[in-house]
Design an enzyme around this catalytic site. Sequence first.
Site, PDB file in Angstrom:
ATOM      1  N   ASP A   1       0.734  -1.277   0.037  1.00  0.00           N
ATOM      2  CA  ASP A   1      -0.065  -0.026  -0.062  1.00  0.00           C
ATOM      3  C   ASP A   1       0.816   1.032  -0.005  1.00  0.00           C
ATOM      4  OD1 ASP A   1      -2.230  -1.734   0.008  1.00  0.00           O
ATOM      5  OD2 ASP A   1      -2.263  -1.450   2.289  1.00  0.00           O
TER       6      ASP A   1
ATOM      7  N   GLN B   1       2.185  -5.979  -3.163  1.00  0.00           N
ATOM      8  CA  GLN B   1       2.397  -5.964  -1.784  1.00  0.00           C
ATOM      9  C   GLN B   1       3.722  -5.407  -1.605  1.00  0.00           C
ATOM     10  OE1 GLN B   1       1.698  -9.666  -3.206  1.00  0.00           O
ATOM     11  NE2 GLN B   1      -0.315  -8.679  -2.644  1.00  0.00           N
TER      12      GLN B   1
ATOM     13  N   GLY C   1      -4.535  -4.279  -3.792  1.00  0.00           N
ATOM     14  CA  GLY C   1      -5.631  -3.101  -4.068  1.00  0.00           C
ATOM     15  C   GLY C   1      -4.712  -2.001  -4.365  1.00  0.00           C
ATOM     16  N   HIS C   2      -4.677  -1.585  -5.844  1.00  0.00           N
ATOM     17  CA  HIS C   2      -3.824  -0.498  -6.223  1.00  0.00           C
ATOM     18  C   HIS C   2      -4.769   0.495  -6.637  1.00  0.00           C
ATOM     19  CE1 HIS C   2      -0.166  -3.360  -7.247  1.00  0.00           C
ATOM     20  NE2 HIS C   2      -0.499  -3.428  -5.914  1.00  0.00           N
TER      21      HIS C   2
ATOM     22  N   LYS D   1       1.790   2.081  -5.026  1.00  0.00           N
ATOM     23  CA  LYS D   1       2.455   1.509  -6.329  1.00  0.00           C
ATOM     24  C   LYS D   1       1.433   1.836  -7.553  1.00  0.00           C
ATOM     25  CE  LYS D   1       2.218  -2.395  -4.161  1.00  0.00           C
ATOM     26  NZ  LYS D   1       2.070  -2.183  -3.058  1.00  0.00           N
TER      27      LYS D   1
HETATM   28  P1  GDP Z   1      -0.686   0.363  -3.480  1.00  0.00           P
HETATM   29  O1  GDP Z   1      -1.202  -0.893  -2.924  1.00  0.00           O
HETATM   30  O2  GDP Z   1       0.939   0.275  -3.211  1.00  0.00           O
HETATM   31  O3  GDP Z   1      -1.032   0.823  -4.939  1.00  0.00           O
HETATM   32  O4  GDP Z   1      -1.522   1.358  -2.694  1.00  0.00           O
HETATM   33  P2  GDP Z   1      -2.968   1.498  -2.155  1.00  0.00           P
HETATM   34  O5  GDP Z   1      -3.676   2.203  -3.492  1.00  0.00           O
HETATM   35  O6  GDP Z   1      -3.407   0.492  -1.428  1.00  0.00           O
HETATM   36  O7  GDP Z   1      -2.684   2.718  -1.028  1.00  0.00           O
HETATM   37  C1  GDP Z   1      -2.095   4.062  -1.442  1.00  0.00           C
HETATM   38  C2  GDP Z   1      -3.192   5.045  -1.221  1.00  0.00           C
HETATM   39  O8  GDP Z   1      -2.382   6.495  -1.007  1.00  0.00           O
HETATM   40  C3  GDP Z   1      -4.150   5.211  -2.230  1.00  0.00           C
HETATM   41  O9  GDP Z   1      -5.578   5.786  -1.371  1.00  0.00           O
HETATM   42  C4  GDP Z   1      -3.668   6.292  -3.138  1.00  0.00           C
HETATM   43  O10 GDP Z   1      -4.780   6.968  -3.723  1.00  0.00           O
HETATM   44  C5  GDP Z   1      -2.963   7.227  -2.081  1.00  0.00           C
HETATM   45  N1  GDP Z   1      -1.850   8.003  -2.452  1.00  0.00           N
HETATM   46  C6  GDP Z   1      -0.908   7.487  -3.314  1.00  0.00           C
HETATM   47  N2  GDP Z   1       0.105   8.506  -3.413  1.00  0.00           N
HETATM   48  C7  GDP Z   1      -0.166   9.680  -2.526  1.00  0.00           C
HETATM   49  C8  GDP Z   1       0.376  10.766  -2.349  1.00  0.00           C
HETATM   50  O11 GDP Z   1       1.454  11.289  -2.393  1.00  0.00           O
HETATM   51  N3  GDP Z   1      -0.415  11.504  -1.152  1.00  0.00           N
HETATM   52  C9  GDP Z   1      -1.426  11.030  -0.866  1.00  0.00           C
HETATM   53  N4  GDP Z   1      -2.123  11.856   0.030  1.00  0.00           N
HETATM   54  N5  GDP Z   1      -2.279   9.825  -1.189  1.00  0.00           N
HETATM   55  C10 GDP Z   1      -1.503   9.378  -1.930  1.00  0.00           C
HETATM   56  P1  IMO Z   2      -0.887  -4.231  -2.443  1.00  0.00           P
HETATM   57  O1  IMO Z   2      -0.232  -4.793  -3.350  1.00  0.00           O
HETATM   58  C1  IMO Z   2      -1.116  -4.599   2.094  1.00  0.00           C
HETATM   59  C2  IMO Z   2      -0.974  -8.590   3.724  1.00  0.00           C
HETATM   60  C3  IMO Z   2      -2.231  -9.204   4.484  1.00  0.00           C
HETATM   61  C4  IMO Z   2      -1.679  -9.910   5.442  1.00  0.00           C
HETATM   62  C5  IMO Z   2      -0.512 -10.663   4.844  1.00  0.00           C
HETATM   63  C6  IMO Z   2      -0.942 -12.163   4.098  1.00  0.00           C
HETATM   64  O2  IMO Z   2      -1.967  -3.451  -2.217  1.00  0.00           O
HETATM   65  O3  IMO Z   2       0.176  -3.430  -1.472  1.00  0.00           O
HETATM   66  P2  IMO Z   2      -2.366 -12.630   2.255  1.00  0.00           P
HETATM   67  O4  IMO Z   2      -3.964 -12.322   1.635  1.00  0.00           O
HETATM   68  O5  IMO Z   2      -1.321 -12.426   1.047  1.00  0.00           O
HETATM   69  O6  IMO Z   2      -2.145 -14.277   2.577  1.00  0.00           O
HETATM   70  O7  IMO Z   2      -2.185 -11.931   3.572  1.00  0.00           O
HETATM   71  O8  IMO Z   2      -0.266  -9.872   3.777  1.00  0.00           O
HETATM   72  N1  IMO Z   2      -1.307  -8.074   2.510  1.00  0.00           N
HETATM   73  C7  IMO Z   2      -0.938  -6.919   1.798  1.00  0.00           C
HETATM   74  N2  IMO Z   2      -0.923  -5.631   2.804  1.00  0.00           N
HETATM   75  N3  IMO Z   2      -1.156  -4.210   0.817  1.00  0.00           N
HETATM   76  C8  IMO Z   2      -1.162  -5.554  -0.123  1.00  0.00           C
HETATM   77  O9  IMO Z   2      -1.267  -5.605  -1.301  1.00  0.00           O
HETATM   78  C9  IMO Z   2      -1.278  -6.903   0.506  1.00  0.00           C
HETATM   79  N4  IMO Z   2      -1.465  -7.881   0.267  1.00  0.00           N
HETATM   80  C10 IMO Z   2      -1.397  -8.681   1.140  1.00  0.00           C
HETATM   81  O10 IMO Z   2      -2.815  -7.845   5.110  1.00  0.00           O
HETATM   82  O11 IMO Z   2      -1.115  -9.312   6.429  1.00  0.00           O
HETATM   83 MG    MG Z   3      -3.038  -1.616  -1.741  1.00  0.00          MG
END
Ligand code: GDP
Ligand code: IMO
Ligand code: MG
Length: 427
Positions: free
Chosen positions: A13, A223, A40-41, A16
Amino acid sequence: MPVLAIVGAQWGDEGKGKIVDLLTEKAKLVVRFSGGDNAGHTVINPYGEFKLHLIPSGIFYPRVTCIIGNGTVINPEVLIGELDQLNQRGIDTSRLLISNRAHLIMPYHTLLDGLEEAARGGKAIGTTRKGIGPAFADKTARRGIRVGDLLDPEAFREQLSFIVDYKNTILTKVYGAKPLYRDEIYHQYCRYGERLAPHIRETTVILHQAIAKDDLVILEGAQGMLLDPDFGTYPYTTSCSPLVSGGCQGSGVGPTNINRALGVFKAYCTRVGGGPMPTELHDEIGDLIRKKAHEYGTTTGRPRRCGWFDAVAARFSAQINGLTGMALTRLDVLSILPRLKICIGYELDGQRIDYLPQNIAALNRCQPVYEELPGWQTPISDILDYQRLPVEARHYVARLEELTSCPANIISVGAKREQTIHKTPIF
Ligand code: GDP
Ligand code: IMO
Ligand code: MG
């Protein structure tokens, strides 16, 4: 043009999705190489806000081919749902290709993920319960079913007959759960196969053609490094490699073809699920970050644990991944805080250490040693030029670069594509 790997460098999270969407502008191919719909991206671009679980974040560019690589595990129902949603919102998904070598998440995987977690009681991993662990376990145990198998329904029926009997024994005898019906699964997955067939390919051919033509290929990680089963906080990890090296394994790119490795770091730390997190804040600062930055899981909605930037873990991540640079995200979130801390070492049983212990009990005992820096307490989300950032923000970034030995190529100051500072070129 080169191959660029973009990976999560902390606990996932990191942002990416935003960075891949941004950098796909120059790419021809984007390959998601690991994980499944545990990811979840989030992408916010001129087409709207999207939460992608399996489809690469490069899907919004009409000239770009997107591949779900062999290193992933695919729940076809989730994938079809994601395709439908994108199509309904006017996004063309005809350029999505799925590796015939990727493994399938089957109904028994999701069931067993929940049952195994419940059986662990207080020691639950905190998985996303999407069936990821059980699917990768079957892959390694050589009883997995692959996407390409759906294209040969007769052989698929035979595979299923063995595996469903085997899983039903575990479901009923070990967990006292109800058995599954083989024919039901068979017909359901045959329908999925028909729907997905136009997308299924030997994707390595397309990948190697792109590399031979010198097109820019992006490998999109899921991840983060600290969830890697080898180098992360095992067993509180996911079940496949989120590392740059996992990018080779999960796509078919040779290691020597990777030219740049960009680690995506949040300007602080978050973690969702169980396991150690030395810099976790259990106080009002942690709550404030969670609330202001809406730190809730993209896939499960669970609150994310928040803490200070852990430079010990970050340096390890840079080394294990062989990072050539970092994309630092969510720097804007820190604008709310008057003082900032960076963890520069741990104290373990009275001794100062500067590495991540392998032993989970030891890691749980680690007390972070902090360095304090002044905050900037002014909004920065509209700033696009590094030199215009407040001096305190530049000092913070410079300190992270120094501690990780990783130059910041990109600094993200907001969730939107354009809220980005290009500090130093990636290539
Ligand atoms: P990912 O799994 O690595 O793609 O990240 P997620 O989407 O799960 O979580 C990142 C969160 O941060 C999302 O809600 C993005 O919209 C948000 N985000 C990404 N870059 C920035 C930033 O520079 N500032 C803020 N405030 N939010 C950001
Ligand atoms: P993105 O790509 C954050 C975490 C779960 C749990 C552990 C194992 O959005 O960054 P799993 O379901 O993979 O067996 O769970 O890994 N986890 C993540 N945490 N971002 C993710 O993906 C994750 N994918 C798995 O919360 O701790
Ligand atoms: Mg994510």
